[in-house]
Design an enzyme around this catalytic site. Structure first.
Site, mmCIF file in Angstrom:
data_model
loop_
_atom_site.group_PDB
_atom_site.id
_atom_site.type_symbol
_atom_site.label_atom_id
_atom_site.label_comp_id
_atom_site.label_asym_id
_atom_site.label_seq_id
_atom_site.Cartn_x
_atom_site.Cartn_y
_atom_site.Cartn_z
ATOM 1 N N TRP A 246 2.413 -2.723 10.502
ATOM 2 C CA TRP A 246 2.100 -1.747 9.464
ATOM 3 C C TRP A 246 0.616 -1.882 9.153
ATOM 4 O O TRP A 246 0.188 -2.899 8.645
ATOM 5 C CB TRP A 246 2.912 -1.972 8.190
ATOM 6 C CG TRP A 246 2.514 -0.943 7.169
ATOM 7 C CD1 TRP A 246 1.545 -1.068 6.208
ATOM 8 C CD2 TRP A 246 3.027 0.391 7.059
ATOM 9 N NE1 TRP A 246 1.428 0.096 5.499
ATOM 10 C CE2 TRP A 246 2.320 1.012 6.007
ATOM 11 C CE3 TRP A 246 3.987 1.125 7.757
ATOM 12 C CZ2 TRP A 246 2.564 2.318 5.620
ATOM 13 C CZ3 TRP A 246 4.228 2.426 7.371
ATOM 14 C CH2 TRP A 246 3.526 3.015 6.303
ATOM 15 N N ASP B 156 13.701 3.902 5.996
ATOM 16 C CA ASP B 156 12.930 2.984 5.146
ATOM 17 C C ASP B 156 13.319 3.236 3.691
ATOM 18 O O ASP B 156 12.561 3.821 2.925
ATOM 19 C CB ASP B 156 11.428 3.210 5.330
ATOM 20 C CG ASP B 156 10.926 2.757 6.692
ATOM 21 O OD1 ASP B 156 11.756 2.597 7.596
ATOM 22 O OD2 ASP B 156 9.705 2.571 6.841
ATOM 23 N N MET C 172 9.876 -6.390 6.791
ATOM 24 C CA MET C 172 8.556 -6.176 6.196
ATOM 25 C C MET C 172 8.023 -7.491 5.633
ATOM 26 O O MET C 172 8.044 -7.749 4.421
ATOM 27 C CB MET C 172 8.643 -5.089 5.124
ATOM 28 C CG MET C 172 9.050 -3.726 5.682
ATOM 29 S SD MET C 172 9.003 -2.382 4.469
ATOM 30 C CE MET C 172 10.446 -2.779 3.460
ATOM 31 N N TYR D 14 5.434 -8.965 4.642
ATOM 32 C CA TYR D 14 4.104 -8.890 4.040
ATOM 33 C C TYR D 14 4.272 -8.519 2.579
ATOM 34 O O TYR D 14 5.409 -8.382 2.099
ATOM 35 C CB TYR D 14 3.221 -7.878 4.775
ATOM 36 C CG TYR D 14 3.919 -6.629 5.277
ATOM 37 C CD1 TYR D 14 4.216 -5.576 4.419
ATOM 38 C CD2 TYR D 14 4.284 -6.501 6.614
ATOM 39 C CE1 TYR D 14 4.844 -4.425 4.879
ATOM 40 C CE2 TYR D 14 4.912 -5.364 7.088
ATOM 41 C CZ TYR D 14 5.192 -4.320 6.213
ATOM 42 O OH TYR D 14 5.822 -3.190 6.673
ATOM 43 N N GLU E 262 13.562 2.255 0.192
ATOM 44 C CA GLU E 262 12.942 1.274 -0.704
ATOM 45 C C GLU E 262 13.260 1.645 -2.155
ATOM 46 O O GLU E 262 12.500 2.400 -2.768
ATOM 47 C CB GLU E 262 11.429 1.232 -0.459
ATOM 48 C CG GLU E 262 11.073 0.869 0.982
ATOM 49 C CD GLU E 262 9.578 0.780 1.241
ATOM 50 O OE1 GLU E 262 8.798 0.648 0.274
ATOM 51 O OE2 GLU E 262 9.172 0.838 2.409
ATOM 52 N N ASP F 167 14.414 6.124 11.840
ATOM 53 C CA ASP F 167 14.178 4.848 11.181
ATOM 54 C C ASP F 167 14.285 5.072 9.678
ATOM 55 O O ASP F 167 13.539 5.885 9.124
ATOM 56 C CB ASP F 167 12.778 4.325 11.562
ATOM 57 C CG ASP F 167 12.356 3.107 10.771
ATOM 58 O OD1 ASP F 167 13.063 2.090 10.827
ATOM 59 O OD2 ASP F 167 11.293 3.169 10.089
#
Length: 387
Positions: free
Chosen positions: A366, A150, A225, A227, A152, A148
Site C-alpha cells: 500500500w 476492504d 494490513m 501498518y 473497514e 477484493d
C-alpha cells in the site's frame, strides 16, 4: 524468545546477503512460484500525482488491486467512485493485461472512505445476492479477474458515519459466500478462474469481529494490513510498522507486524492464505523532543508521508540524521525537532524475508505510487523470492 531472536538474525542475514548482490530495480523479474504472491494497490487518485496505470511495474506483480469502488446502497451493488477517471484507468489496465497476461487485476471495494454501506448490503440474503451479482457484472464489464473487499470495519470501527451491527460478524461470512458462489457459477459458464480476496487489520480485535476460519475457506488470500501500528492519532511519536516490538520502554501501547501476523495464525488461519501488507509510506512528527532521537515524544503535529517525499526532501538533507532500529527492524530520521518513521529497502526486504520464513502466501504494497521509482518493490521481491 530465543527462537524468535534466532529467526530474526537469520532473516536479517539473508536480506543483507541479497542486498549485496547489486540487483537494480529494472532487473528482469524472476518467475513467481507458489508462496511468491506480490500484490500491489493502485489508487484512483494516483494519476492526480502523475502516476498513471502505464507507470505500474506490472511485470513485478502477480495481483493488482484497483482502489476503490464504492457501494450503491439503493441498488445493493458496487459502483465506480469517479466515473471519468476510473473508466479511463480501467481501459489502461485492460491494455496492460495484454502485455502481462499473467497479471490478475481485482477491483477493491470499500476502503476507509467507502465502507459505509457494507453492513447494509450484507444484512439480508436478498441484498447479499444482489451485491454478489453486481460484483460479477462489474468485473465482466470492466475486465477484472476478481474482487477484493476492504470492509473497514465489520461490527465496529471505521470513520464517523459508518453503519455497523453486531450481526456483521456472521453476515460478512455470508456475503463472502454469496460472492464466491456467483464467481464459481461464472467459472462454470466460461471456464475462467475468478479471485476473491479481503484486506484485514493486523490485530486480534479485528479477528474477533469476523469468523476467521470460515472466511479463509472462501477467499484466495487475506491481505494483512500490517501498518499503521502507530501514527498521528497517538499521543507519542512511534514506529509505523515495526517488525518486532522494541524492547526499550515506551509510554504507550506496543504493536508489531510480527504480533499482527501471529494473531492470524493463532486464529487458525493457514500461513499460506496470508499476504503481508507493507507500507510504502511513513509518518512525520513535528515538534518532538531531542531525547532518543525523537522517539516516544509528544508532538505538535503529525501526518503520513510517502517514501517519494521522504527520499526527495529528507534522506539527503544534512539537517537530518538517519538511524536504523535493530530491535524494531525499521529506519527513522531525526532533525530540526522532527521524527520520521518510514520504510527503506533494508526494512522492506527484511519484512519480505520474514513472510517467506513463515511460509506466507507473499507480500503486498500500500500503495504503488508512494514509490514511483520501484526501489522498495524490488527489495520486497528480492526478500521474498531471493532472486
Amino acid at each position: 524468545m530465543k527462537k524468535k531472536n534466532i529467526a530474526h538474525s537469520l532473516i536479517a542475514a539473508a536480506v543483507l546477503f541479497l542486498a549485496g548482490t547489486g540487483l537494480r530495480a529494472e532487473a528482469a523479474p524472476a518467475k513467481l512460484n507458489k508462496g511468491d504472491t506480490v500484490v500491489g494497490y493502485y489508487t484512483n487518485w494516483s494519476s492526480d500525482k502523475g502516476y498513471n496505470p502505464a507507470d505500474i511495474p506490472a511485470g513485478k506483480l502477480t495481483h493488482l488491486n484497483y482502489a476503490f469502488a464504492k457501494i450503491d446502497p439503493a441498488a445493493n451493488t458496487i459502483a465506480v467512485a469517479n466515473p471519468e477517471k476510473d473508466l479511463k484507468n480501467f481501459e489502461q489496465l485492460r491494455n496492460m493485461k495484454k502485455k502481462y497476461p499473467g497479471l490478475k487485476t481485482l477491483i477493491s471495494v470499500g476502503g476507509w472512505d467507502y465502507s459505509t454501506y457494507f453492513s447494509v448490503v450484507a444484512a439480508t440474503e436478498e441484498s447479499r445476492n444482489q451485491f454478489a451479482a453486481g460484483c460479477v457484472d462489474f468485473i465482466l464489464t470492466h475486465g477484472f479477474d476478481g474482487v477484493d473487499l476492504d470492509w473497514e470495519y465489520p461490527v465496529s470501527g471505521g470513520p464517523a458515519g459508518n453503519i455497523n451491527s453486531p450481526e456483521d460478524k456472521r453476515n460478512f461470512t455470508l456475503l463472502l459466500s454469496a460472492i464466491r458462489n456467483q464467481l464459481n457459477a461464472q467459472t462454470q459458464r466460461d471456464g475462467k478462474k475468478y479471485y476473491l480476496t479481503i484486506a484485514g487489520a493486523a490485530n486480534s480485535n479485528y479477528l474477533n469481529k469476523i469468523e476467521a476460519q470460515q472466511v479463509v475457506g472462501l477467499v484466495d488470500h487475506i491481505f494483512v494490513m500490517a501498518y499503521d501500528m502507530h501514527g498521528s492519532w497517538d499521543t507519542y511519536s512511534d514506529f509505523g510498522a515495526p517488525l518486532y516490538n522494541p524492547q526499550e520502554r515506551s509510554p504507550q501501547y506496543k504493536n508489531s507486524v510480527h504480533d499482527g501476523v501471529q494473531a492470524y495464525l493463532n486464529a487458525g488461519v493457514p500461513a499460506d492464505k496470508l499476504v503481508l501488507g507493507m507500507p510504502f509510506y511513513g509518518y512525520i512528527y513535528e515538534g518532538v523532543g531531542a531525547a532518543q532521537e525523537g522517539r516516544y515524544s509528544t508532538f505538535s503535529s503529525a501526518r503520513s508521508i510517502s517514501y517519494n517525499s521522504i527520499k526527495g526532501t529528507y534522506l539527503n538533507n544534512p539537517a537530518f540524521s538517519s538511524f536504523y532500529h535493530e530491535g524494531a527492524a525499521v529506519p527513522y530520521l531525526y532533525g530540526n525537532g522532527i521524527f520520521i518513521s518510514y520504510e527503506n529497502s533494508r526494512s522492506i526486504g527484511t519484512k519480505a524475508a520474514f513472510a517467506r520464513n513463515l511460509g506466507l502466501a507473499g507480500v503486498g504494497i500500500w500503495e504503488l505510487s508512494h514509490d514511483s521509482a520501484g526501489e522498495l518493490l524490488e527489495s520486497a521481491r528480492v526478500g521474498l523470492i531471493g532472486a
